[in-house]
Design an enzyme around this catalytic site. Structure first.
Site, PDB file in Angstrom:
ATOM      1  N   ALA A 156      82.983  54.434  76.320  1.00 21.17           N
ATOM      2  CA  ALA A 156      83.779  54.393  75.079  1.00 21.17           C
ATOM      3  C   ALA A 156      84.770  55.559  75.110  1.00 21.17           C
ATOM      4  CB  ALA A 156      82.895  54.433  73.842  1.00 21.17           C
ATOM      5  N   HIS A 171      87.824  58.226  75.286  1.00 22.40           N
ATOM      6  CA  HIS A 171      88.988  58.565  74.465  1.00 22.40           C
ATOM      7  C   HIS A 171      89.693  59.752  75.121  1.00 22.40           C
ATOM      8  CE1 HIS A 171      86.434  61.814  73.081  1.00 22.40           C
ATOM      9  NE2 HIS A 171      85.528  60.937  72.696  1.00 22.40           N
ATOM     10  N   GLY A 229      89.630  62.818  74.609  1.00 20.56           N
ATOM     11  CA  GLY A 229      88.768  63.976  74.898  1.00 20.56           C
ATOM     12  C   GLY A 229      88.178  63.850  76.300  1.00 20.56           C
ATOM     13  N   HIS A 230      87.623  62.646  76.611  1.00 18.83           N
ATOM     14  CA  HIS A 230      87.058  62.428  77.953  1.00 18.83           C
ATOM     15  C   HIS A 230      88.153  62.568  79.013  1.00 18.83           C
ATOM     16  CE1 HIS A 230      84.223  59.826  75.501  1.00 18.83           C
ATOM     17  NE2 HIS A 230      83.392  60.627  76.124  1.00 18.83           N
ATOM     18  N   GLN A 251      83.946  71.127  74.481  1.00 18.64           N
ATOM     19  CA  GLN A 251      83.483  72.122  73.497  1.00 18.64           C
ATOM     20  C   GLN A 251      83.007  71.448  72.207  1.00 18.64           C
ATOM     21  OE1 GLN A 251      82.918  75.330  73.402  1.00 18.64           O
ATOM     22  NE2 GLN A 251      82.741  75.554  71.175  1.00 18.64           N
ATOM     23  N   LYS A 252      83.442  70.195  71.983  1.00 16.37           N
ATOM     24  CA  LYS A 252      83.014  69.514  70.753  1.00 16.37           C
ATOM     25  C   LYS A 252      81.488  69.474  70.668  1.00 16.37           C
ATOM     26  CE  LYS A 252      82.382  65.456  68.878  1.00 16.37           C
ATOM     27  NZ  LYS A 252      81.906  64.483  69.731  1.00 16.37           N
ATOM     28  N   GLN A 303      75.201  71.113  72.973  1.00 12.76           N
ATOM     29  CA  GLN A 303      74.914  70.534  74.292  1.00 12.76           C
ATOM     30  C   GLN A 303      75.322  71.510  75.401  1.00 12.76           C
ATOM     31  OE1 GLN A 303      75.491  66.279  75.482  1.00 12.76           O
ATOM     32  NE2 GLN A 303      77.441  66.990  76.236  1.00 12.76           N
ATOM     33  N   VAL A 350      89.616  67.980  71.655  1.00 13.60           N
ATOM     34  CA  VAL A 350      90.869  67.231  71.458  1.00 13.60           C
ATOM     35  C   VAL A 350      90.774  66.582  70.073  1.00 13.60           C
ATOM     36  CG1 VAL A 350      92.341  65.377  72.331  1.00 13.60           C
ATOM     37  CG2 VAL A 350      91.085  66.839  73.937  1.00 13.60           C
ATOM     38  N   MET A 401      88.018  64.228  68.286  1.00  4.97           N
ATOM     39  CA  MET A 401      87.838  62.907  68.906  1.00  4.97           C
ATOM     40  C   MET A 401      86.385  62.701  69.294  1.00  4.97           C
ATOM     41  SD  MET A 401      91.092  61.696  70.869  1.00  4.97           S
ATOM     42  CE  MET A 401      92.686  61.792  70.093  1.00  4.97           C
TER      43      MET A 401
HETATM   44  O1  PAF Z   1      78.197  64.206  76.056  1.00  3.02           O
HETATM   45  C1  PAF Z   1      77.793  63.071  76.406  1.00  3.02           C
HETATM   46  O2  PAF Z   1      78.543  62.093  76.392  1.00  3.02           O
HETATM   47  C2  PAF Z   1      76.366  62.908  76.860  1.00  3.02           C
HETATM   48  O3  PAF Z   1      75.499  63.692  76.110  1.00  3.02           O
HETATM   49  C3  PAF Z   1      76.175  63.170  78.367  1.00  3.02           C
HETATM   50  C4  PAF Z   1      76.504  64.613  78.720  1.00  3.02           C
HETATM   51  C5  PAF Z   1      77.074  62.236  79.162  1.00  3.02           C
HETATM   52  C6  PAF Z   1      74.725  62.915  78.761  1.00  3.02           C
HETATM   53  O4  PAF Z   1      74.341  61.607  78.511  1.00  3.02           O
END
Ligand code: PAF
Length: 288
Positions: free
Chosen positions: A34, A36, A38-39, A150-151, A155, A178, A186
């Site tokens: 999914a 966006h 940010g990715h 950083q969002k 994690q 982003v 995002m």
């Molecule tokens: O940030 C994410 O999208 C998930 O937590 C990750 C790091 C891909 C682990 O499933």
């Protein structure tokens, strides 16, 4: 872009990359799809900093609680592949759940203290799921650098502790949040929001801006800064706050005194959708 679905084939494909040119570096962008902007910013950072870029798409069941959105989490595989291909990703790992978690699997990675704070406090077991899957991805792919947003500040803190504690030989690279034009951070979950909810959700980034402004004007009381956050969030009537805190960015511990750098983090429900956002505030000039 080569697409690989089994951990064994992925290990072989990554080894093959290293055999072609032994000194070339591999950047990893783990995602749940999914995708966006940010990715895509993580992919671009990896392409700038590494010779080869590997992305993963895996909606990790282990990091969703029983009442969370695992089944309705958006799955847009074809579109994601097109985006990754256009960004120049070399290799995509998209395993099935049974491949990642075979029936005999016993081992879980837990970062108990940090992983129990912020999102870990309200999403029991969430960070065990994240740490376990990311540990597996690191072992399968063996990247030189791994890129995270950083969002997901909590994690990042959990994974930094895991990398340190388990002696992973890689660098975690944290890329800036982003935002949409209206300030909303995002997130794949933004697509759940109605137009009305999207407006209400802007209260998260507004609350962070208020705290940044207050710190810039000299406010140093953590209690007052928490009140500022809650006051802004309360202005969005339908929003239900999960947490609003000022914490140590590495340990995620709440603090009473504002240190040189602090993480200001908020999480709230907007309708059925849980959103998070954060910023770092500095109380001292950062040396360039
Ligand atoms: O940030 C994410 O999208 C998930 O937590 C990750 C790091 C891909 C682990 O499933």
């Amino acid at each position: 872009m080569q697409i690989v679905t089994s951990p064994r084939a992925m290990r072989a494909a990554c080894k093959a990359l290293q055999r072609v040119v032994p000194s070339q570096t591999i950047g990893l962008v783990p995602t749940m799809g999914a995708l966006h902007e940010g990715h895509l910013s993580l992919v671009r950072a990896s392409r700038q900093q590494c010779d080869r870029t590997v992305a993963t798409i895996f909606v990790n069941p282990l990091q969703f609680g029983p009442n969370e959105d695992f089944t309705r989490y958006p799955r847009t595989f074809q579109q994601d592949c097109e985006l990754l291909e256009a960004e120049g990703v070399d290799l995509l790992f998209a395993p099935a759940s049974e491949e990642m978690y075979p029936a005999q699997m016993q081992t879980i990675v837990d970062v108990p203290e940090i992983g129990g704070r912020l999102d870990g406090a309200s999403r029991q077991g969430h960070f065990r799921g994240v740490a376990t899957v990311v540990c597996k991805l690191f072992n399968i792919i063996q990247p030189d650098r791994a890129f995270f947003g950083q969002k997901d500040a909590a994690q990042v803190a959990v994974l930094q502790a895991m990398v340190r504690d388990l002696n992973f030989d890689l660098e975690l690279v944290v890329c800036p949040i982003v935002r949409e034009a209206n300030g909303l951070a995002m997130s794949s979950r933004n697509r759940y929001l109605s137009d009305e909810e999207r407006k209400e959700a802007q209260a998260l980034s507004r609350s962070l801006c208020s705290v940044q402004r207050a710190v810039a004007e000299g406010q140093r009381s953590v209690t007052t800064l928490r009140e500022t956050l809650l006051h802004e969030l309360a202005a969005a009537a339908s929003l239900r706050v999960d947490y609003a805190d000022v914490v140590d960015p590495n340990t995620l511990e709440s603090m009473s005194e504002l240190p040189a750098s602090a993480l200001v983090a908020v999480a709230a429900w907007v309708g059925q959708t849980r959103l998070i956002d954060n910023c770092i505030v500095h109380t001292e000039e950062v040396a360039l």
